[in-house]
Scaffold this motif. Structure first.
Motif, PDB file in Angstrom:
ATOM      1  N   TRP A  14       0.705  -1.224   0.047  1.00 13.95           N
ATOM      2  CA  TRP A  14      -0.105   0.003   0.048  1.00 13.95           C
ATOM      3  C   TRP A  14       0.805   1.406   0.021  1.00 13.95           C
ATOM      4  O   TRP A  14       0.442   2.264  -0.518  1.00 13.95           O
ATOM      5  CB  TRP A  14      -0.856   0.054   1.154  1.00 13.95           C
ATOM      6  N   SER A  15       1.958   1.143   0.613  1.00 20.68           N
ATOM      7  CA  SER A  15       2.750   2.469   0.642  1.00 20.68           C
ATOM      8  C   SER A  15       3.276   2.685  -0.667  1.00 20.68           C
ATOM      9  O   SER A  15       3.460   3.915  -1.164  1.00 20.68           O
ATOM     10  CB  SER A  15       4.105   2.100   1.442  1.00 20.68           C
ATOM     11  N   LEU A  16       3.917   1.571  -1.468  1.00 16.53           N
ATOM     12  CA  LEU A  16       4.015   1.884  -2.899  1.00 16.53           C
ATOM     13  C   LEU A  16       3.233   2.389  -3.811  1.00 16.53           C
ATOM     14  O   LEU A  16       3.285   3.314  -4.629  1.00 16.53           O
ATOM     15  CB  LEU A  16       4.786   0.356  -3.295  1.00 16.53           C
ATOM     16  N   MET A  17       1.811   1.825  -3.561  1.00 16.49           N
ATOM     17  CA  MET A  17       0.533   2.178  -4.455  1.00 16.49           C
ATOM     18  C   MET A  17       0.362   3.813  -3.944  1.00 16.49           C
ATOM     19  O   MET A  17       0.155   4.429  -4.976  1.00 16.49           O
ATOM     20  CB  MET A  17      -0.495   1.280  -4.062  1.00 16.49           C
ATOM     21  N   ILE A  18       0.310   4.065  -2.807  1.00 16.37           N
ATOM     22  CA  ILE A  18       0.300   5.594  -2.357  1.00 16.37           C
ATOM     23  C   ILE A  18       1.227   6.493  -2.974  1.00 16.37           C
ATOM     24  O   ILE A  18       0.962   7.530  -3.513  1.00 16.37           O
ATOM     25  CB  ILE A  18      -0.026   5.679  -0.819  1.00 16.37           C
ATOM     26  N   GLY A  19       2.627   5.907  -2.859  1.00 12.17           N
ATOM     27  CA  GLY A  19       3.496   6.915  -3.395  1.00 12.17           C
ATOM     28  C   GLY A  19       3.336   7.236  -4.892  1.00 12.17           C
ATOM     29  O   GLY A  19       3.656   8.171  -5.423  1.00 12.17           O
ATOM     30  N   ARG A  20       2.921   6.026  -5.611  1.00  7.60           N
ATOM     31  CA  ARG A  20       2.908   6.091  -7.090  1.00  7.60           C
ATOM     32  C   ARG A  20       1.857   7.069  -7.449  1.00  7.60           C
ATOM     33  O   ARG A  20       1.751   7.780  -8.160  1.00  7.60           O
ATOM     34  CB  ARG A  20       2.884   4.562  -7.700  1.00  7.60           C
ATOM     35  N   GLN A  23       2.790  10.498  -6.790  1.00  4.20           N
ATOM     36  CA  GLN A  23       3.709  10.923  -8.245  1.00  4.20           C
ATOM     37  C   GLN A  23       3.023  11.353  -9.469  1.00  4.20           C
ATOM     38  O   GLN A  23       3.223  12.150 -10.140  1.00  4.20           O
ATOM     39  CB  GLN A  23       4.657   9.582  -8.540  1.00  4.20           C
ATOM     40  N   ILE A  24       1.743  10.354  -9.971  1.00  4.67           N
ATOM     41  CA  ILE A  24       1.086  10.426 -10.853  1.00  4.67           C
ATOM     42  C   ILE A  24       0.112  11.704 -10.988  1.00  4.67           C
ATOM     43  O   ILE A  24       0.059  12.563 -11.564  1.00  4.67           O
ATOM     44  CB  ILE A  24       0.172   9.254 -11.443  1.00  4.67           C
ATOM     45  N   SER A  25      -0.655  11.936  -9.799  1.00  5.30           N
ATOM     46  CA  SER A  25      -1.811  12.698  -9.610  1.00  5.30           C
ATOM     47  C   SER A  25      -1.479  14.070  -9.162  1.00  5.30           C
ATOM     48  O   SER A  25      -2.208  15.160  -9.753  1.00  5.30           O
ATOM     49  CB  SER A  25      -3.000  12.186  -8.576  1.00  5.30           C
ATOM     50  N   ILE A  26      -0.557  14.131  -8.424  1.00  2.69           N
ATOM     51  CA  ILE A  26      -0.213  15.316  -7.822  1.00  2.69           C
ATOM     52  C   ILE A  26       1.344  16.040  -8.712  1.00  2.69           C
ATOM     53  O   ILE A  26       1.195  17.062  -9.099  1.00  2.69           O
ATOM     54  CB  ILE A  26       0.302  15.533  -6.385  1.00  2.69           C
ATOM     55  N   LYS A  27       2.268  15.254  -8.157  1.00  4.50           N
ATOM     56  CA  LYS A  27       3.549  15.800  -8.641  1.00  4.50           C
ATOM     57  C   LYS A  27       3.622  16.028 -10.131  1.00  4.50           C
ATOM     58  O   LYS A  27       4.093  16.941 -10.578  1.00  4.50           O
ATOM     59  CB  LYS A  27       4.727  14.981  -8.100  1.00  4.50           C
TER      60      LYS A  27
END
Length: 622
Positions: A14-20, A23-27
């Motif tokens: 879940w940490s990897l999914m939230i980080g990704r 990355q995609i939606s905000i950064k």
């Protein structure tokens, strides 16, 4: 244990999914939003025209040549030959252009997101471009912009003063947005010190563009601030005269007013700054690096030398300041001294000595023993304090970058530098400007101005910055006036008394000059050498450096002339003639217009009469 492992795997996934997701939606959202705006709005900077530099007479030292740059449209394909066709057209037009370099530049800056034309040629002269402009300008894949190129009309004559500009690097671009927009910045000299003034402020145009990068609407327009010019105190007629006179010998010559305005500063040999504007070739750079005269070094602020006997007036002032009655006591010079039980002889330059020596005579005849004794009386730390107070071993504050401070040693300095204690022998060497002492020629010129006036000036190259006068008031420093007066009389004798060390070259001038010579040894003379080898019989790099530092007129000081001739031998005979010719030039060109030759002769006759009455407490007063 199994549950813990499952939970850890669950959390990691879940940490990897939230980080990704972040990355995609905000950064990435910010990134693509910016790219989208760039596709809609285009901001193009308008380069300011760099300010020009002129000397005190209005002669140009740095100007801008008008020409053009050539850029190629982005997204041209190599596969279908579009890029090659454009490059071939440019090559047919300008025969000396390197197509490989152009291609590499284009490919380096070309990308899917770049919508701006890519500059492949920085500068084409006006004459070359104007005849082919119609043919190139109709090609939609070629863009021609007006461009400026820095040019230095006086070349090597003013290189160490004016400096040069060159292509800016990433660090310089990050510090200054104007530098980033222009792509060039001051690298040395006045060009670097006053870069922010000279470069001006960039303008810009914000426009709305379509998908084909065509302008639809101008949204904002700001004009650049350009032509912020500098006027210098330098007289290029004098600068050129001195440089030609040196004939590329390794030397430094400084001419300045006693208030700090620098009329000339020559570091010889020199180099042509125009070589650096577009980037110097490997061949030319190696030639500069391999030249034993070190043409690239600005010797009046970036080279340090043993001051030799020119430091003696400063040591005398230290004795005046820290030794009650020390300077009023005469010394007996027998040609050398010893310290304690040591048999080592610290010799005077005069083998048989000078006999009884007072302050004035010690300067006139440059007696070493006199200063050995005075230095031992007051100690090195007191000498160091005074010398730094009057401008030696400290930065002068001149408006040039990266000035060196040199070395005026103390006990603490030696312990920190070498981890060993200070010895009395070190004090003796320092008293005559040898040993660890190392200072810049500009420090000597500034110190001489103080000796002449009692005020320590800040040397200034710039006279007007964007039409505003540059003024820095000299600093008044108080010493015993009787001793300062005797020091000046001793310096007068150096140039005007038959026993003075510069009498032969300096006495017969249209203006009365005071000064001090120095012969700075670069190799030690062994104790077993009874008869020293003459300077002219030594190999070049074993010869002493020749100093002379002077001011004039004696009675109302206005100008300082300091000369250092590397490996020139004796100061009076080698550096003296150069200083004398400079004073003649100054007189002939009206710099002494308030001092007629008739008035000078009358003052000289009066001085001779007064000196016959007393050589110690009367005579010419300053």
């Amino acid at each position: 244990m199994r549950y813990k492992i499952v939970i850890l795997l669950f959390l990691a996934t879940w940490s990897l999914m939230i980080g990704r997701l972040y990355q995609i939606s905000i950064k990435s959202g910010y990134y693509y939003d910016r790219l989208a705006k760039e596709n809609i709005h285009r901001k193009e900077y308008i380069k300011p025209v760099r300010g020009e530099i002129v000397d005190a007479n209005g002669d140009f030292l740095a100007i801008n040549k008008i020409g053009f740059s050539v850029s190629i449209a982005p997204h041209l394909s190599s596969k279908n030959g579009d890029l090659q066709d454009v490059i071939k057209l440019i090559k047919r037009t300008f025969k000396d252009i390197n197509t490989t370099v152009m291609t590499n530049i284009y490919k380096k800056h070309n990308s899917f997101y770049n919508q701006k034309f890519i500059k492949v040629i920085d500068f084409i002269s006006y004459g070359e471009m104007i005849r082919v402009y119609p043919k190139l300008s109709v090609n939609e894949n070629i863009k021609i912009d007006v461009e400026n190129k820095r040019y230095y009309p006086y070349g090597e004559y003013a290189a160490h003063i004016v400096g040069y500009i060159g292509k800016s690097n990433k660090k310089e671009n990050d510090k200054d947005s104007v530098t980033k927009a222009v792509g060039r910045t001051g690298k040395s000299g006045i060009e670097r010190f006053y870069n922010r003034v000279l470069e001006g402020d960039a303008g810009y145009v914000v426009s709305k563009v379509n998908a084909r990068n065509q302008t639809i609407e101008i949204l904002e327009h700001k004009e650049p601030k350009s032509n912020r010019n500098l006027m210098l105190n330098v007289d290029m007629r004098l600068q050129k005269y001195i440089y030609d006179k040196l004939k590329k010998r390794a030397a430094v010559v400084i001419v300045m007013r006693t208030t700090g305005e620098m009329l000339s500063a020559v570091s010889s040999p020199s180099y042509n700054p125009n070589l650096f504007v577009d980037g110097i070739s490997v061949k030319n750079w190696r030639a500069l690096q391999n030249n034993l005269g070190h043409p690239f070094t600005n010797k009046f602020i970036h080279a340090v030398y043993p001051p030799a006997s020119v430091i003696k007036m400063g040591v005398a002032l230290a004795a005046s300041q820290y030794g009650k009655g020390v300077l009023d006591k005469d010394e007996n010079c027998t040609g050398y001294i010893t310290i304690g039980n040591s048999k080592h002889k610290f010799r005077c330059w005069a083998k048989w000595g000078h006999g009884v020596v007072d302050l004035r005579k010690s300067i006139r005849e440059s007696c070493d023993v006199y200063y050995y004794d005075k230095a031992l009386d007051i100690g090195i730390d007191n000498i160091s304090k005074t010398l730094k107070e009057i401008g030696l071993g400290v930065k002068t504050g001149v408006d040039l970058p990266a000035e060196y401070h040199g070395i005026i040693p103390s006990k603490a300095w030696k312990m920190k530098r070498y981890g060993i204690p200070w010895y009395k022998g070190d004090t003796v060497n320092s008293a005559i400007g040898q040993g660890y002492d190392n200072i810049t020629p500009l420090q000597v010129a500034r110190y001489t101005a103080f000796l002449a006036t009692g005020k320590l000036p800040t040397p200034m190259i710039a006279k007007k910055i964007d039409a505003v006068d540059v003024k820095i008031a000299p600093k008044k420093i108080y010493f015993n006036q009787k001793h300062l007066r005797l020091i000046r009389l001793g310096m007068y004798d150096v140039c005007n008394d038959k026993k003075g060390t510069a009498y032969k070259t300096m006495h017969d001038l249209p203006i009365k000059v005071a000064g001090k010579t120095g012969t700075a040894q670069v190799v030690a003379v062994p104790q077993n050498i009874k008869k020293r080898v003459k300077e002219q019989d030594l190999t070049y790099f074993r010869r002493s450096h020749a100093w002379i530092t002077t001011y004039a007129p004696f009675k109302d000081p206005e100008f300082v002339v300091t000369v250092l001739l590397e490996h020139g031998g004796h100061g009076g005979s080698s550096a003296g003639p150069i200083a004398a010719d400079i004073y003649r030039w100054l007189y002939d060109h009206g710099y002494f217009k308030n001092h007629s030759i008739e008035k000078i002769k009358a003052e000289k006759n009066k001085a001779l009469q007064e000196r016959n009455i007393s050589s110690q407490t009367t005579g010419i007063t300053n």
